[in-house]
Design a protein around this motif. Structure first.
Motif, PDB file in Angstrom:
ATOM      1  N   VAL A  76      21.406   7.609 -59.090  1.00 51.53           N
ATOM      2  CA  VAL A  76      20.277   8.165 -59.900  1.00 51.53           C
ATOM      3  C   VAL A  76      20.875   9.073 -60.924  1.00 51.53           C
ATOM      4  CG1 VAL A  76      18.315   9.536 -59.414  1.00 51.53           C
ATOM      5  CG2 VAL A  76      18.757   8.005 -57.822  1.00 51.53           C
ATOM      6  N   PHE A  77      21.831   9.999 -60.556  1.00 50.61           N
ATOM      7  CA  PHE A  77      22.254  10.836 -61.656  1.00 50.61           C
ATOM      8  C   PHE A  77      23.011  10.115 -62.668  1.00 50.61           C
ATOM      9  CE2 PHE A  77      21.061  14.315 -59.023  1.00 50.61           C
ATOM     10  CZ  PHE A  77      20.767  15.429 -59.905  1.00 50.61           C
ATOM     11  N   GLY A  78      23.375   8.883 -62.234  1.00 47.14           N
ATOM     12  CA  GLY A  78      24.269   8.055 -63.426  1.00 47.14           C
ATOM     13  C   GLY A  78      22.999   7.332 -64.520  1.00 47.14           C
ATOM     14  N   VAL A  79      21.949   7.229 -63.664  1.00 47.93           N
ATOM     15  CA  VAL A  79      20.733   6.785 -64.730  1.00 47.93           C
ATOM     16  C   VAL A  79      20.166   7.954 -65.613  1.00 47.93           C
ATOM     17  CG1 VAL A  79      18.342   5.917 -64.596  1.00 47.93           C
ATOM     18  CG2 VAL A  79      20.028   5.003 -63.536  1.00 47.93           C
ATOM     19  N   ILE A  80      20.117   9.078 -64.880  1.00 47.79           N
ATOM     20  CA  ILE A  80      19.788  10.205 -65.702  1.00 47.79           C
ATOM     21  C   ILE A  80      20.712  10.604 -66.670  1.00 47.79           C
ATOM     22  CG2 ILE A  80      19.430  12.718 -65.399  1.00 47.79           C
ATOM     23  CD1 ILE A  80      18.383  12.136 -62.558  1.00 47.79           C
ATOM     24  N   SER A  81      21.971  10.723 -66.653  1.00 44.52           N
ATOM     25  CA  SER A  81      23.068  11.027 -67.492  1.00 44.52           C
ATOM     26  C   SER A  81      23.409   9.930 -68.526  1.00 44.52           C
ATOM     27  CB  SER A  81      24.294  11.249 -66.801  1.00 44.52           C
ATOM     28  OG  SER A  81      24.096  12.216 -65.668  1.00 44.52           O
ATOM     29  N   GLU A  82      22.904   8.756 -68.309  1.00 39.54           N
ATOM     30  CA  GLU A  82      23.233   7.631 -69.308  1.00 39.54           C
ATOM     31  C   GLU A  82      23.008   8.126 -70.846  1.00 39.54           C
ATOM     32  OE1 GLU A  82      25.630   4.801 -70.848  1.00 39.54           O
ATOM     33  OE2 GLU A  82      25.600   5.621 -68.789  1.00 39.54           O
ATOM     34  N   VAL A  83      21.610   8.224 -71.316  1.00 42.54           N
ATOM     35  CA  VAL A  83      21.346   8.700 -72.580  1.00 42.54           C
ATOM     36  C   VAL A  83      21.842   9.963 -72.919  1.00 42.54           C
ATOM     37  CG1 VAL A  83      19.290   9.334 -73.766  1.00 42.54           C
ATOM     38  CG2 VAL A  83      19.107   7.608 -72.149  1.00 42.54           C
ATOM     39  N   PRO A  84      21.966  10.923 -72.311  1.00 39.41           N
ATOM     40  CA  PRO A  84      22.609  12.127 -72.767  1.00 39.41           C
ATOM     41  C   PRO A  84      24.373  11.609 -72.998  1.00 39.41           C
ATOM     42  CG  PRO A  84      21.350  12.956 -71.087  1.00 39.41           C
ATOM     43  CD  PRO A  84      21.401  11.275 -70.946  1.00 39.41           C
ATOM     44  N   PHE A  85      24.790  10.820 -72.043  1.00 40.22           N
ATOM     45  CA  PHE A  85      26.284  10.532 -72.190  1.00 40.22           C
ATOM     46  C   PHE A  85      26.554   9.656 -73.569  1.00 40.22           C
ATOM     47  CE2 PHE A  85      29.643   7.132 -71.567  1.00 40.22           C
ATOM     48  CZ  PHE A  85      30.512   8.201 -71.464  1.00 40.22           C
ATOM     49  N   ASP A  86      25.619   8.729 -73.814  1.00 44.42           N
ATOM     50  CA  ASP A  86      25.427   7.830 -75.133  1.00 44.42           C
ATOM     51  C   ASP A  86      25.380   8.955 -76.333  1.00 44.42           C
ATOM     52  OD1 ASP A  86      25.988   5.763 -73.770  1.00 44.42           O
ATOM     53  OD2 ASP A  86      23.910   5.016 -73.545  1.00 44.42           O
ATOM     54  N   MET A  87      24.368   9.712 -76.252  1.00 44.85           N
ATOM     55  CA  MET A  87      24.082  10.712 -77.371  1.00 44.85           C
ATOM     56  C   MET A  87      25.495  11.493 -77.744  1.00 44.85           C
ATOM     57  SD  MET A  87      20.541  11.949 -76.270  1.00 44.85           S
ATOM     58  CE  MET A  87      20.436  13.194 -77.346  1.00 44.85           C
ATOM     59  N   THR A  89      28.886  10.595 -76.812  1.00 48.98           N
ATOM     60  CA  THR A  89      29.932   9.979 -77.206  1.00 48.98           C
ATOM     61  C   THR A  89      29.970   9.205 -78.409  1.00 48.98           C
ATOM     62  OG1 THR A  89      29.413   8.492 -75.320  1.00 48.98           O
ATOM     63  CG2 THR A  89      30.693  10.041 -74.675  1.00 48.98           C
ATOM     64  N   SER A  90      28.592   8.651 -78.624  1.00 48.02           N
ATOM     65  CA  SER A  90      28.503   7.616 -79.597  1.00 48.02           C
ATOM     66  C   SER A  90      27.376   7.905 -80.767  1.00 48.02           C
ATOM     67  CB  SER A  90      28.061   6.385 -79.112  1.00 48.02           C
ATOM     68  OG  SER A  90      26.908   6.287 -78.410  1.00 48.02           O
ATOM     69  N   ALA A  91      26.687   8.966 -80.559  1.00 42.47           N
ATOM     70  CA  ALA A  91      25.499   9.551 -81.308  1.00 42.47           C
ATOM     71  C   ALA A  91      24.425   8.550 -81.462  1.00 42.47           C
ATOM     72  CB  ALA A  91      25.973  10.061 -82.914  1.00 42.47           C
ATOM     73  N   ARG A  92      24.217   7.872 -80.272  1.00 39.99           N
ATOM     74  CA  ARG A  92      23.119   6.787 -80.137  1.00 39.99           C
ATOM     75  C   ARG A  92      22.573   6.960 -78.894  1.00 39.99           C
ATOM     76  NH1 ARG A  92      26.701   1.325 -81.233  1.00 39.99           N
ATOM     77  NH2 ARG A  92      27.341   1.809 -83.513  1.00 39.99           N
ATOM     78  N   PHE A  93      21.196   6.682 -78.733  1.00 44.41           N
ATOM     79  CA  PHE A  93      20.478   6.803 -77.508  1.00 44.41           C
ATOM     80  C   PHE A  93      20.736   5.686 -76.459  1.00 44.41           C
ATOM     81  CE2 PHE A  93      17.544   8.867 -80.471  1.00 44.41           C
ATOM     82  CZ  PHE A  93      17.529  10.185 -79.945  1.00 44.41           C
ATOM     83  N   GLY A 220      25.005  16.344 -77.228  1.00 45.44           N
ATOM     84  CA  GLY A 220      24.486  14.784 -77.806  1.00 45.44           C
ATOM     85  C   GLY A 220      23.575  15.274 -79.049  1.00 45.44           C
ATOM     86  N   ILE A 221      22.600  16.512 -78.552  1.00 45.27           N
ATOM     87  CA  ILE A 221      21.521  16.705 -79.579  1.00 45.27           C
ATOM     88  C   ILE A 221      22.263  17.410 -80.884  1.00 45.27           C
ATOM     89  CG2 ILE A 221      19.561  18.523 -79.766  1.00 45.27           C
ATOM     90  CD1 ILE A 221      18.814  18.109 -76.908  1.00 45.27           C
ATOM     91  N   ILE A 222      23.092  18.432 -80.627  1.00 45.10           N
ATOM     92  CA  ILE A 222      23.984  18.971 -81.615  1.00 45.10           C
ATOM     93  C   ILE A 222      24.600  18.054 -82.571  1.00 45.10           C
ATOM     94  CG2 ILE A 222      25.759  20.590 -82.186  1.00 45.10           C
ATOM     95  CD1 ILE A 222      25.281  21.881 -79.603  1.00 45.10           C
ATOM     96  N   ARG A 223      25.194  16.939 -81.719  1.00 44.60           N
ATOM     97  CA  ARG A 223      25.760  15.916 -82.674  1.00 44.60           C
ATOM     98  C   ARG A 223      24.921  15.228 -83.586  1.00 44.60           C
ATOM     99  NH1 ARG A 223      30.087  11.278 -80.577  1.00 44.60           N
ATOM    100  NH2 ARG A 223      30.653  10.350 -82.644  1.00 44.60           N
ATOM    101  N   MET A 224      23.715  14.800 -82.835  1.00 39.18           N
ATOM    102  CA  MET A 224      22.993  13.766 -83.615  1.00 39.18           C
ATOM    103  C   MET A 224      22.018  14.640 -84.903  1.00 39.18           C
ATOM    104  SD  MET A 224      21.280  11.327 -80.783  1.00 39.18           S
ATOM    105  CE  MET A 224      20.758  10.350 -81.599  1.00 39.18           C
TER     106      MET A 224
END
Length: 228
Positions: A76-87, A89-93, A220-224
């Protein structure tokens, strides 16, 4: 000296994780070949240099009825963390080619769980059990690599060595280090396990679970926002 409880080691891991992710999100994308490179290299702390999980036998850390609950929590926390992780590490959603460490930890936990079951149910067939364990670990390594999980096979091997050497860290550290041989600073993190006193220490469960997705989201928010 073995005088540091698990809680303090966990928060040291959090600090190293935060430094590493800040570097990856805000500094590494702007490397210019000069002073910024040296700063990035100095801050290059991977969280596995300070192992933030302790993987003994599953039956020793959880009553069996709670194993599935813990596995589901990781997923569950993997799912919750995936979008923040992508933001972060890659500046993408969405970035399907790199998935966060919670999924890796869930896979490693499931691997240890299966190994425990094999050892318990087939205790009289030692040779076959060893073969099944090796085959199982090899399969988990392949899954981790093909699913682009964070730290891939490195994390799987470290998790396995933490499992089999959880009461003999002096023997386990060389094997863990070999699993991360490209990261010389990893030895420092593994060495810290020798200071573990066997106590959990005072922990805040909410902080433990929320730190990972929240700090990734902020970075992620800061990077984007900065367009890095």
């Amino acid at each position: 000296n073995q005088d540091i409880p698990g809680a303090q080691l966990k928060y040291i891991a959090f600090l190293s994780m935060f430094i590493d992710h800040t570097n990856k999100a805000l500094i590494y994308p702007n490397l210019d070949g000069g002073a910024l490179n040296r700063l990035s290299d100095f801050l290059y702390f991977r969280k596995n240099r300070f192992p933030d999980i302790y993987l003994p036998s599953c039956g020793r850390i959880f009553p069996h009825k709670h194993l599935m609950e813990y596995l589901v929590t990781l997923l569950v926390f993997g799912v919750i963390s995936e979008v923040p992780f992508d933001m972060c590490t890659s500046a993408r959603f969405v970035e399907i080619n790199w998935n966060n460490i919670m999924f890796t930890l869930a896979l490693v936990f499931a691997m240890i769980w299966v190994i425990d079951v094999l050892k318990e149910k087939m205790a009289h067939y030692e040779g076959f059990v060893i073969f099944r364990i090796i085959s199982h670990c090899s399969g988990v390594v392949i899954v981790a690599m093909n699913e682009s999980l964070d730290y891939e096979h490195h994390a799987v091997l470290i998790g396995y060595f933490c499992y089999i050497f959880h009461e003999r860290w002096a023997l386990g550290i060389p094997f863990c280090y070999i699993s991360m041989f490209k990261e010389p600073w990893a030895l420092l993190g593994f060495g810290l396990t020798l200071t573990y006193n066997g106590e959990r220490g005072k922990q805040n469960k909410l902080v433990n679970y929320l730190f990972y997705p929240v700090h990734l989201l902020i970075l992620g928010i800061i990077r984007m926002y900065l367009g890095i």
